[in-house]
Motif scaffolding. Structure first.
Motif, mmCIF file in Angstrom:
data_model
loop_
_atom_site.group_PDB
_atom_site.id
_atom_site.type_symbol
_atom_site.label_atom_id
_atom_site.label_comp_id
_atom_site.label_asym_id
_atom_site.label_seq_id
_atom_site.Cartn_x
_atom_site.Cartn_y
_atom_site.Cartn_z
ATOM 1 N N THR A 434 0.813 -1.218 0.000
ATOM 2 C CA THR A 434 0.000 0.000 0.000
ATOM 3 C C THR A 434 0.845 1.265 0.000
ATOM 4 O O THR A 434 0.308 2.356 -0.145
ATOM 5 N N GLY A 435 2.142 1.155 0.208
ATOM 6 C CA GLY A 435 2.997 2.347 0.220
ATOM 7 C C GLY A 435 3.755 2.519 -1.069
ATOM 8 O O GLY A 435 3.640 3.525 -1.756
ATOM 9 N N SER A 436 4.529 1.503 -1.440
ATOM 10 C CA SER A 436 5.384 1.615 -2.620
ATOM 11 C C SER A 436 5.803 0.222 -3.064
ATOM 12 O O SER A 436 5.784 -0.736 -2.281
ATOM 13 N N THR A 437 6.175 0.112 -4.352
ATOM 14 C CA THR A 437 6.792 -1.106 -4.872
ATOM 15 C C THR A 437 8.188 -0.815 -5.392
ATOM 16 O O THR A 437 8.770 -1.611 -6.130
ATOM 17 N N ALA A 438 8.729 0.338 -5.019
ATOM 18 C CA ALA A 438 9.968 0.816 -5.636
ATOM 19 C C ALA A 438 11.204 0.042 -5.201
ATOM 20 O O ALA A 438 12.146 -0.127 -5.978
ATOM 21 N N ASN A 439 11.247 -0.433 -3.965
ATOM 22 C CA ASN A 439 12.446 -1.084 -3.444
ATOM 23 C C ASN A 439 12.439 -2.569 -3.828
ATOM 24 O O ASN A 439 11.695 -3.364 -3.267
ATOM 25 N N LYS A 440 13.310 -2.948 -4.791
ATOM 26 C CA LYS A 440 13.352 -4.326 -5.285
ATOM 27 C C LYS A 440 14.794 -4.831 -5.225
ATOM 28 O O LYS A 440 15.506 -4.843 -6.241
ATOM 29 N N PRO A 441 15.277 -5.245 -4.053
ATOM 30 C CA PRO A 441 16.659 -5.719 -3.949
ATOM 31 C C PRO A 441 16.872 -6.981 -4.779
ATOM 32 O O PRO A 441 16.094 -7.933 -4.687
ATOM 33 N N PRO A 442 17.935 -7.013 -5.600
ATOM 34 C CA PRO A 442 18.143 -8.172 -6.482
ATOM 35 C C PRO A 442 18.552 -9.422 -5.711
ATOM 36 O O PRO A 442 19.249 -9.363 -4.698
ATOM 37 N N ASP A 443 18.119 -10.567 -6.225
ATOM 38 C CA ASP A 443 18.507 -11.858 -5.666
ATOM 39 C C ASP A 443 18.241 -12.902 -6.758
ATOM 40 O O ASP A 443 17.102 -13.326 -6.974
ATOM 41 N N VAL A 444 19.297 -13.303 -7.437
ATOM 42 C CA VAL A 444 19.126 -14.202 -8.579
ATOM 43 C C VAL A 444 18.626 -15.578 -8.158
ATOM 44 O O VAL A 444 18.100 -16.334 -8.987
ATOM 45 N N ASN A 445 18.800 -15.916 -6.892
ATOM 46 C CA ASN A 445 18.356 -17.230 -6.417
ATOM 47 C C ASN A 445 16.926 -17.231 -5.903
ATOM 48 O O ASN A 445 16.385 -18.284 -5.547
ATOM 49 N N SER A 446 16.306 -16.065 -5.842
ATOM 50 C CA SER A 446 14.944 -15.967 -5.308
ATOM 51 C C SER A 446 13.926 -16.242 -6.403
ATOM 52 O O SER A 446 14.117 -15.872 -7.569
ATOM 53 N N THR A 447 12.844 -16.881 -6.025
ATOM 54 C CA THR A 447 11.736 -17.108 -6.958
ATOM 55 C C THR A 447 10.631 -16.076 -6.804
ATOM 56 O O THR A 447 9.611 -16.151 -7.490
ATOM 57 N N ALA A 448 10.812 -15.115 -5.899
ATOM 58 C CA ALA A 448 9.777 -14.101 -5.665
ATOM 59 C C ALA A 448 9.598 -13.217 -6.893
ATOM 60 O O ALA A 448 10.536 -13.007 -7.680
ATOM 61 N N ARG A 449 8.415 -12.719 -7.054
ATOM 62 C CA ARG A 449 8.103 -11.818 -8.159
ATOM 63 C C ARG A 449 7.431 -10.562 -7.610
ATOM 64 O O ARG A 449 6.660 -10.634 -6.652
ATOM 65 N N CYS A 450 7.694 -9.441 -8.239
ATOM 66 C CA CYS A 450 7.021 -8.188 -7.888
ATOM 67 C C CYS A 450 6.047 -7.841 -9.001
ATOM 68 O O CYS A 450 6.403 -7.834 -10.180
ATOM 69 N N TYR A 451 4.813 -7.542 -8.621
ATOM 70 C CA TYR A 451 3.788 -7.115 -9.573
ATOM 71 C C TYR A 451 3.369 -5.688 -9.221
ATOM 72 O O TYR A 451 2.856 -5.439 -8.123
ATOM 73 N N GLU A 452 3.584 -4.771 -10.162
ATOM 74 C CA GLU A 452 3.287 -3.354 -9.938
ATOM 75 C C GLU A 452 2.002 -2.967 -10.670
ATOM 76 O O GLU A 452 1.859 -3.222 -11.875
ATOM 77 N N LYS A 453 1.118 -2.339 -9.959
ATOM 78 C CA LYS A 453 -0.189 -1.987 -10.495
ATOM 79 C C LYS A 453 -0.062 -0.939 -11.599
ATOM 80 O O LYS A 453 0.624 0.066 -11.420
ATOM 81 N N PRO A 454 -0.699 -1.125 -12.722
ATOM 82 C CA PRO A 454 -0.606 -0.137 -13.806
ATOM 83 C C PRO A 454 -1.579 1.010 -13.608
ATOM 84 O O PRO A 454 -2.423 0.993 -12.709
ATOM 85 N N GLY A 455 -1.456 1.974 -14.477
ATOM 86 C CA GLY A 455 -2.394 3.097 -14.454
ATOM 87 C C GLY A 455 -2.243 3.899 -13.191
ATOM 88 O O GLY A 455 -1.262 4.585 -12.990
ATOM 89 N N GLY A 456 -3.162 3.829 -12.320
ATOM 90 C CA GLY A 456 -3.127 4.597 -11.089
ATOM 91 C C GLY A 456 -4.511 5.061 -10.717
ATOM 92 O O GLY A 456 -5.513 4.577 -11.239
ATOM 93 N N VAL A 457 -4.549 5.990 -9.835
ATOM 94 C CA VAL A 457 -5.807 6.488 -9.306
ATOM 95 C C VAL A 457 -6.041 7.901 -9.807
ATOM 96 O O VAL A 457 -5.131 8.730 -9.815
#
Length: 607
Positions: A434-457
């Motif tokens: 609910t605050g931000s999706t900007a901080n995405k520390p790299p980790d090549v061994n991680s399977t996590a994914r970040c999904y950023e909402k398009p458009g906006g309000v």
């Protein structure tokens, strides 16, 4: 002749004194605030209208030094304050001398003499005013850091903030009638470090614990109000029958507070909690049949530009609460910007995310981790929620479900998807942001994914209110005349009837400073100036539309277009200044005009 220091007069309750002892340590002594109210809540009698003073951004400076070089310094000297007065001396010429009642040309804060003059005027102009709304920035900006000794946000700096707030409050109650209730909220300069507000138990209790004493009588010593002040610096109170005043701590909702955007921080959690609390207060007031006035400090926009001052999704969440409780909320009064404008608040909607979510892989998370907790299920909200997907769901089914939840929540800006095992074959949970999706520390061994909402309000829907920041008492940023406002409300539903803005010409007043004279006068009435039938959102929409036309060009020039002498900068005129202002009130045309009118009309504020 030069004024070499400002005489700080003693009041019955508080003594402010500046002393040089040893290594020039300051002494700012404040006794406990004593208000002649007793312990019970004051229920004021209704008349045809209710009068309320609105004062904001006083920025009282106990180190203001008459005679300091205002052309180069903060109207202080090194001897008074080694931080904001660093390398500052007395002026070499009377032309550049900081004046008795303040100096609009320098980047200066408010001398005690100006604050006392404003209070004296308020007491004489409207002795029947029953309330004061005081919307933050009680202290000058430099007070966030210790004047003498080790610089930085130290216990000495915290004591400076507390003493200035205590002085402001006590002096107000000393000079205004004894039955006046003063209700305040915190500004970004009312903490140490400046702009930074932690959670109460992460380092902010030094401020909130003291406010439960300073503000106790004004909130009727209500245990619930004192509890919420202690936990977050916000509260709700009923100063008279039929009226609830909700005082927010907007510092938990804005990007200038670096703590507020850190997922999981005490400030971030407190900001989300404040939204839930606000909705509960509005619902309770509506159930009681009360009407509500909201107090806050930072508005969503300023200075004629579209702003993203509030964190993503926060303005939309606030604005949609205004829609939900449209018949209950009758006024919103803010500060921070120092100039004269308004914003029509509008319903916000989330745009259709047809372009699809942006997916990022090879990361640990987006803006924080997150863990599943009991109760985290789909449909239970997005604030800190990490619902697990059923084992039978495929990856695509889980992504679609998470996107659907995020699309329906105006505060959601995206989510982190975590997997049950390293093969990414089975999903585990999606943690909403609910605050931000900007901080995405790299980790090549991680399977996590970040999904950023398009458009906006977008917040361009139906008008649901009017937000009125008050022009400031402080005079130097930008160059303005000091101002105070008298709000007039209908005694039955507490809707706004008129706004009377009063200013004082510092150039004229300082020329008579030997007699201590500053003349305050009515600058304008909102209804008369803009020929408004009432002060409803529709009437403010109509004014904004009129200002945009050729027929309204003269009105625009007087409001803001001409710069110098306009209402926007409280009638300040540089033609009588001793030297050019550091922060001039400049003309506004073309793109500036379009942006300013869009802000007045509330059509260029993101969610």
């Amino acid at each position: 002749a030069f004024y070499h220091q400002t005489e700080l007069r003693n009041s019955a309750h508080v003594q402010l004194s500046l002393k040089c002892q040893g290594s020039m340590w300051w002494s700012l002594m404040a006794q406990a605030v004593l208000c002649a109210k007793g312990d019970g809540k004051q229920h004021l009698e209704n008349s045809s209208t209710v009068k309320v003073w609105h004062i904001t951004d006083v920025h009282v400076d106990p180190w203001y030094t008459v005679g300091a070089d205002a052309s180069k310094c903060y109207c202080e000297t090194t001897a008074k304050c080694q931080v904001t007065g660093e390398n500052c001396k007395e002026a070499s010429s009377p032309q550049y001398s900081a004046q008795f009642f303040g100096n609009s040309e320098g980047n200066c804060a408010t001398p005690v003499s100006l604050y006392k003059s404003a209070l004296q005027f308020m007491a004489s102009e409207a002795p029947d005013a029953q309330l004061v709304y005081f919307t933050g920035d009680f202290a000058e900006a430099g007070a966030s850091y210790a004047c003498h000794g080790p610089h930085g946000a130290t216990p000495v700096a915290q004591r400076q903030i507390l003493d200035i707030i205590a002085y402001d409050w006590s002096e107000l109650h000393t000079m205004l009638p004894a039955n006046v209730t003063a209700l305040g909220c915190l500004g970004n300069h009312d903490s140490s470090p400046g702009d930074v507000f932690y959670g109460a138990y992460d380092g902010q209790s030094w401020l909130y614990d003291n406010l439960t004493q300073t503000w106790a009588n004004d909130v009727g010593r209500d245990p619930l109000a004192l509890e919420s002040i202690k936990s977050g610096g916000y509260y709700a109170t009923s100063p008279m029958k039929g009226l609830t005043v909700v005082a927010l701590n907007v510092n938990y909702w804005v990007g200038m507070n670096p703590q507020a955007s850190i997922d999981g921080s005490g400030a971030h959690i407190e900001g989300l909690r404040q939204f839930d609390w606000l909705e509960a207060q509005l619902q309770a007031a509506e159930d009681r049949g009360d009407h509500v006035h909201i107090l806050g400090h930072e508005p969503p926009g300023e200075d004629g530009t579209a702003m993203t001052a509030w964190l993503p999704g926060y303005w939309a969440r606030y604005a949609n609460l205004l829609s939900k409780f449209n018949s209950t909320v009758q006024g919103q009064f803010y500060g921070h910007v120092h100039i004269d404008f308004w914003t029509v608040t509008r319903q916000c909607v989330t745009s259709d995310p047809k372009s699809g979510y942006k997916e990022t892989t090879g990361i640990k998370w987006c803006s924080g981790g997150g863990d599943y907790a009991p109760g985290d299920v789909f449909g239970a909200g997005v604030d800190g929620k990490c619902p697990k997907a059923p084992p039978s769901w495929t990856v695509n089914e889980t992504v679609a479900s998470c996107e659907a939840v995020c699309n329906n929540a105006s505060t959601c800006v995206g989510f982190t998807m975590y997997f049950r095992n390293s093969t990414s074959a089975t999903t585990m949970e999606c943690c909403f942001r609910t605050g931000s999706t900007a901080n995405k520390p790299p980790d090549v061994n991680s399977t996590a994914r970040c999904y950023e909402k398009p458009g906006g309000v977008t917040c361009t829907g139906a008008a649901n209110g009017v937000l009125l920041p008050g022009p400031s008492l402080t005079e130097g940023y930008p160059a303005t005349n000091p101002s105070v406002r008298l709000l007039e409300f209908d005694a039955n539903d507490f809707s706004l009837v008129d706004v009377h803005t009063y200013t004082a010409d510092l150039h004229a007043g300082n020329s008579k400073a030997g007699n201590g004279e500053l003349h305050w006068a009515l600058e304008y009435s909102m209804r008369d100036e803009f020929n408004m039938p009432d002060l409803s959102p529709k009437s403010f929409e109509a004014v904004a539309a009129r200002l945009a036309t050729d027929a309204g060009s003269l009105c625009w020039e007087r409001y803001k277009g001409q710069g110098d002498g306009s209402l926007w900068c409280s009638g300040y005129n540089s033609s009588t200044a001793a030297f050019p202002p550091h922060n001039p009130c400049v003309p506004c045309a073309d793109a500036c005009k379009s942006q300013s009118i869009a802000l007045l009309n509330g059509t260029n504020i993101g969610g």
